[in-house]
Write a protein that holds these residues in place. Structure first.
Motif, PDB file in Angstrom:
ATOM      1  N   LEU A 210       0.843  -1.190   0.000  1.00  0.00           N
ATOM      2  CA  LEU A 210       0.000   0.000   0.000  1.00  0.00           C
ATOM      3  C   LEU A 210       0.880   1.241   0.000  1.00  0.00           C
ATOM      4  O   LEU A 210       1.683   1.441   0.907  1.00  0.00           O
ATOM      5  N   VAL A 211       0.732   2.064  -1.036  1.00  0.00           N
ATOM      6  CA  VAL A 211       1.472   3.321  -1.148  1.00  0.00           C
ATOM      7  C   VAL A 211       0.472   4.463  -0.966  1.00  0.00           C
ATOM      8  O   VAL A 211      -0.472   4.599  -1.754  1.00  0.00           O
ATOM      9  N   THR A 212       0.673   5.278   0.079  1.00  0.00           N
ATOM     10  CA  THR A 212      -0.223   6.403   0.355  1.00  0.00           C
ATOM     11  C   THR A 212       0.322   7.655  -0.320  1.00  0.00           C
ATOM     12  O   THR A 212       1.427   8.102  -0.012  1.00  0.00           O
ATOM     13  N   HIS A 213      -0.446   8.206  -1.241  1.00  0.00           N
ATOM     14  CA  HIS A 213      -0.031   9.405  -1.982  1.00  0.00           C
ATOM     15  C   HIS A 213      -0.627  10.638  -1.315  1.00  0.00           C
ATOM     16  O   HIS A 213      -1.834  10.713  -1.084  1.00  0.00           O
ATOM     17  N   ARG A 214       0.234  11.626  -1.040  1.00  0.00           N
ATOM     18  CA  ARG A 214      -0.187  12.846  -0.367  1.00  0.00           C
ATOM     19  C   ARG A 214      -0.141  14.071  -1.279  1.00  0.00           C
ATOM     20  O   ARG A 214      -0.342  15.192  -0.834  1.00  0.00           O
ATOM     21  N   SER A 215       0.094  13.854  -2.559  1.00  0.00           N
ATOM     22  CA  SER A 215       0.218  14.958  -3.509  1.00  0.00           C
ATOM     23  C   SER A 215      -1.095  15.728  -3.630  1.00  0.00           C
ATOM     24  O   SER A 215      -2.180  15.147  -3.582  1.00  0.00           O
ATOM     25  N   ARG A 216      -0.989  17.049  -3.818  1.00  0.00           N
ATOM     26  CA  ARG A 216      -2.158  17.892  -4.062  1.00  0.00           C
ATOM     27  C   ARG A 216      -2.191  18.368  -5.509  1.00  0.00           C
ATOM     28  O   ARG A 216      -2.884  19.325  -5.837  1.00  0.00           O
ATOM     29  N   ASP A 217      -1.462  17.703  -6.390  1.00  0.00           N
ATOM     30  CA  ASP A 217      -1.522  18.025  -7.808  1.00  0.00           C
ATOM     31  C   ASP A 217      -2.875  17.613  -8.380  1.00  0.00           C
ATOM     32  O   ASP A 217      -3.532  16.696  -7.880  1.00  0.00           O
ATOM     33  N   GLU A 218      -3.262  18.247  -9.467  1.00  0.00           N
ATOM     34  CA  GLU A 218      -4.515  17.868 -10.142  1.00  0.00           C
ATOM     35  C   GLU A 218      -4.389  16.463 -10.732  1.00  0.00           C
ATOM     36  O   GLU A 218      -3.357  16.102 -11.303  1.00  0.00           O
ATOM     37  N   GLN A 219      -5.439  15.691 -10.578  1.00  0.00           N
ATOM     38  CA  GLN A 219      -5.500  14.350 -11.130  1.00  0.00           C
ATOM     39  C   GLN A 219      -6.837  14.166 -11.837  1.00  0.00           C
ATOM     40  O   GLN A 219      -7.869  14.694 -11.387  1.00  0.00           O
ATOM     41  N   HIS A 220      -6.826  13.400 -12.902  1.00  0.00           N
ATOM     42  CA  HIS A 220      -8.043  13.135 -13.669  1.00  0.00           C
ATOM     43  C   HIS A 220      -8.525  11.711 -13.395  1.00  0.00           C
ATOM     44  O   HIS A 220      -7.717  10.772 -13.353  1.00  0.00           O
ATOM     45  N   VAL A 221      -9.817  11.570 -13.222  1.00  0.00           N
ATOM     46  CA  VAL A 221     -10.438  10.269 -12.977  1.00  0.00           C
ATOM     47  C   VAL A 221     -11.583  10.097 -13.969  1.00  0.00           C
ATOM     48  O   VAL A 221     -12.416  11.002 -14.137  1.00  0.00           O
ATOM     49  N   LYS A 222     -11.606   8.934 -14.615  1.00  0.00           N
ATOM     50  CA  LYS A 222     -12.695   8.587 -15.534  1.00  0.00           C
ATOM     51  C   LYS A 222     -13.498   7.465 -14.880  1.00  0.00           C
ATOM     52  O   LYS A 222     -12.935   6.459 -14.446  1.00  0.00           O
ATOM     53  N   VAL A 223     -14.824   7.646 -14.808  1.00  0.00           N
ATOM     54  CA  VAL A 223     -15.689   6.692 -14.131  1.00  0.00           C
ATOM     55  C   VAL A 223     -16.735   6.175 -15.113  1.00  0.00           C
ATOM     56  O   VAL A 223     -17.410   6.971 -15.786  1.00  0.00           O
ATOM     57  N   ARG A 224     -16.865   4.852 -15.185  1.00  0.00           N
ATOM     58  CA  ARG A 224     -17.936   4.268 -16.001  1.00  0.00           C
ATOM     59  C   ARG A 224     -19.219   4.247 -15.183  1.00  0.00           C
ATOM     60  O   ARG A 224     -19.310   3.570 -14.146  1.00  0.00           O
ATOM     61  N   VAL A 225     -20.224   4.962 -15.650  1.00  0.00           N
ATOM     62  CA  VAL A 225     -21.529   5.040 -14.993  1.00  0.00           C
ATOM     63  C   VAL A 225     -22.607   5.276 -16.036  1.00  0.00           C
ATOM     64  O   VAL A 225     -22.379   5.946 -17.039  1.00  0.00           O
ATOM     65  N   ARG A 226     -23.776   4.716 -15.801  1.00  0.00           N
ATOM     66  CA  ARG A 226     -24.963   4.993 -16.623  1.00  0.00           C
ATOM     67  C   ARG A 226     -24.695   4.804 -18.120  1.00  0.00           C
ATOM     68  O   ARG A 226     -25.136   5.579 -18.956  1.00  0.00           O
ATOM     69  N   GLY A 227     -23.934   3.764 -18.446  1.00  0.00           N
ATOM     70  CA  GLY A 227     -23.688   3.470 -19.843  1.00  0.00           C
ATOM     71  C   GLY A 227     -22.743   4.432 -20.534  1.00  0.00           C
ATOM     72  O   GLY A 227     -22.777   4.574 -21.756  1.00  0.00           O
ATOM     73  N   GLY A 228     -21.865   5.067 -19.770  1.00  0.00           N
ATOM     74  CA  GLY A 228     -20.916   5.990 -20.376  1.00  0.00           C
ATOM     75  C   GLY A 228     -19.754   6.275 -19.448  1.00  0.00           C
ATOM     76  O   GLY A 228     -19.624   5.674 -18.371  1.00  0.00           O
ATOM     77  N   TYR A 229     -18.897   7.206 -19.864  1.00  0.00           N
ATOM     78  CA  TYR A 229     -17.733   7.609 -19.080  1.00  0.00           C
ATOM     79  C   TYR A 229     -17.905   9.052 -18.623  1.00  0.00           C
ATOM     80  O   TYR A 229     -18.114   9.952 -19.440  1.00  0.00           O
ATOM     81  N   GLN A 230     -17.834   9.258 -17.299  1.00  0.00           N
ATOM     82  CA  GLN A 230     -17.892  10.597 -16.723  1.00  0.00           C
ATOM     83  C   GLN A 230     -16.491  10.988 -16.264  1.00  0.00           C
ATOM     84  O   GLN A 230     -15.839  10.243 -15.533  1.00  0.00           O
ATOM     85  N   ASP A 231     -16.026  12.158 -16.702  1.00  0.00           N
ATOM     86  CA  ASP A 231     -14.704  12.645 -16.331  1.00  0.00           C
ATOM     87  C   ASP A 231     -14.791  13.609 -15.152  1.00  0.00           C
ATOM     88  O   ASP A 231     -15.718  14.419 -15.069  1.00  0.00           O
ATOM     89  N   TYR A 232     -13.805  13.510 -14.263  1.00  0.00           N
ATOM     90  CA  TYR A 232     -13.707  14.390 -13.106  1.00  0.00           C
ATOM     91  C   TYR A 232     -12.265  14.885 -12.972  1.00  0.00           C
ATOM     92  O   TYR A 232     -11.321  14.211 -13.399  1.00  0.00           O
ATOM     93  N   VAL A 233     -12.107  16.044 -12.349  1.00  0.00           N
ATOM     94  CA  VAL A 233     -10.795  16.570 -11.984  1.00  0.00           C
ATOM     95  C   VAL A 233     -10.749  16.682 -10.464  1.00  0.00           C
ATOM     96  O   VAL A 233     -11.661  17.253  -9.843  1.00  0.00           O
ATOM     97  N   LEU A 234      -9.692  16.140  -9.857  1.00  0.00           N
ATOM     98  CA  LEU A 234      -9.486  16.202  -8.412  1.00  0.00           C
ATOM     99  C   LEU A 234      -8.305  17.119  -8.116  1.00  0.00           C
ATOM    100  O   LEU A 234      -7.419  17.290  -8.960  1.00  0.00           O
ATOM    101  N   ASP A 235      -8.273  17.670  -6.913  1.00  0.00           N
ATOM    102  CA  ASP A 235      -7.117  18.464  -6.504  1.00  0.00           C
ATOM    103  C   ASP A 235      -6.247  17.695  -5.501  1.00  0.00           C
ATOM    104  O   ASP A 235      -5.530  18.281  -4.699  1.00  0.00           O
ATOM    105  N   TYR A 236      -6.358  16.383  -5.543  1.00  0.00           N
ATOM    106  CA  TYR A 236      -5.550  15.519  -4.693  1.00  0.00           C
ATOM    107  C   TYR A 236      -5.355  14.186  -5.426  1.00  0.00           C
ATOM    108  O   TYR A 236      -6.047  13.893  -6.408  1.00  0.00           O
ATOM    109  N   HIS A 237      -4.422  13.382  -4.946  1.00  0.00           N
ATOM    110  CA  HIS A 237      -4.163  12.082  -5.567  1.00  0.00           C
ATOM    111  C   HIS A 237      -5.198  11.085  -5.069  1.00  0.00           C
ATOM    112  O   HIS A 237      -5.385  10.931  -3.852  1.00  0.00           O
ATOM    113  N   PRO A 238      -5.920  10.383  -5.957  1.00  0.00           N
ATOM    114  CA  PRO A 238      -6.995   9.505  -5.490  1.00  0.00           C
ATOM    115  C   PRO A 238      -6.510   8.284  -4.715  1.00  0.00           C
ATOM    116  O   PRO A 238      -7.295   7.672  -3.997  1.00  0.00           O
TER     117      PRO A 238
END
Length: 393
Positions: A210-238
């Protein structure tokens, strides 16, 4: 799966737990507890402890529908699909190209030309990725999961992850809106694998570190939901988890750790079952000793898929019941049609003592649809491969 834990967790659930590595002055911040569970609060679950709220989103991006273009053939026949000529395309998520599908499962091939430059989470279903070629690690919220050639990589829904490649990749992919499990008949009432199962808990490998990331850089997450892909931007490492425990996590199982069954006479396909999903099964056909009765017919007998569709993906070795089927090909034997060994193969294999075949099979219990990619890779001559000209014709 069995209970597993990585990192640091409190002695009790749902209590105050502060960041043990915080450098803040004064009281360390509370960690954010997340319960990830199936069937509401009645199924298996894991509890994760995050540095930041997993609900925290800086920006909501675009939603892109997943569109599968169906091919409806003019004829209902057995089909052979060649995939080895597919060129690398896309990344480890968008490079997955579906060939067959129904409401229970999507089956495809991925030959990614690059790693994804974002994190991914399937919010709709479980995934199984069979690694035909390649190795690397999967970086996940549960830790780092190494994988190698011929591993099944099983990723439960809700897992945020990203693949890192050590070499070129070729995958057989499965997606299901249901759950991927070991077969019920292999488990006792406590969930432990039984002695007659073709594998044990020792063969299933959870994340190693287990590697715990503490970065506050922007990260992009793509989530499969409702028959498609929803994109999100985070201000922390997921991948900000400090610790977790439970029964839900990604794991690997290598096909060579499957213990094939042999008998005096031919063993039916359920002897090769490895996983189950809703209305489908995944089976592993591995090198093994063949039937030892002197009168045994060692190839599978002809059988009619009256209520199921059989998809076979050829990984390695020589599959004696089929002629002209190459490594990296699919055969599809649809419901309503009998199938079995091709002419001459039964006589040719009488007396064989072992087989070198390595293949992954998926039997579905509802009809499969085909995509236009399957049409592009289709070999129409396969439907006639059981035909022989009458003697003297």
């Amino acid at each position: 799966m069995r209970y597993h834990s990585l990192g640091r967790i409190p002695a009790k659930r749902h209590v105050q737990f502060r960041d043990p590595d915080s450098s803040a002055n004064g009281s360390a911040p509370l960690l954010v507890e997340e319960v990830m569970g199936f069937e509401g609060f009645s199924g298996n679950e894991s509890i994760l402890y995050h540095l930041f709220s997993p609900c925290r989103v800086k920006e909501v991006g675009a939603f892109t529908p997943i569109e599968l273009e169906e091919w409806v053939p003019d004829t209902h026949v057995h089909r052979l699909t060649h995939t080895m000529a597919m060129e690398p395309q896309g990344d480890s998520v968008l490079g997955r190209r579906v060939l067959q599908y129904n409401a229970d499962v999507e089956i495809g091939i991925c030959v990614p030309e690059r790693e994804a430059d974002y994190f991914y989470r399937d919010g709709e279903g479980d995934e199984v990725i069979f690694v035909h070629e390649g190795s690397g690690v999967v970086e996940t919220i549960f830790g780092t999961l190494p994988y190698r050639k011929h591993d099944y990589v099983v990723i439960p829904r809700g897992t945020t992850y990203r693949f890192r490649f050590d070499e070129p990749q070729r995958w057989l992919t499965f997606y299901t809106p249901g759950e991927i499990e070991t077969p019920n008949r292999y488990r006792n009432r406590y969930g432990q694998l039984l002695e007659h199962a073709p594998f044990s808990q020792r063969d299933f490998h959870p994340p190693a570190e287990l590697v715990t990331h503490r970065s506050r850089d922007e990260q992009h997450v793509k989530v499969r939901v409702r028959g498609g892909y929803q994109d999100y931007v985070l201000d922390y490492h997921p991948l900000d988890v400090v610790g977790w425990d439970g029964y839900v996590y990604p794991y690997t199982f290598n096909i060579h750790d499957f213990e094939p069954k042999a008998g005096r006479l031919h063993q039916p396909p359920p002897a090769h079952q490895t996983f189950q999903g809703p209305n489908f099964v995944i089976c592993s056909f591995c090198p093994r000793m063949l039937d030892w009765d002197p009168a045994a017919v060692v190839l599978p007998y002809h059988h009619s898929n009256v209520q199921s569709e059989e998809v076979m993906y050829y990984v390695d070795g020589d599959y004696a019941a089929r002629k002209g089927v190459e490594i990296g090909s699919f055969t599809l034997h649809p419901s309503g049609l009998p199938h079995g060994p091709q002419p001459g193969t039964v006589e040719k294999t009488l007396g064989m003592k072992e087989t070198s075949e390595l293949a992954v099979m998926c039997d579905t219990f509802r009809p499969l649809k085909l995509t236009t990619l399957a049409r592009e890779l289709d070999d129409p001559s396969y439907a006639y491969s059981w035909y022989e000209e009458p003697v003297g014709a």
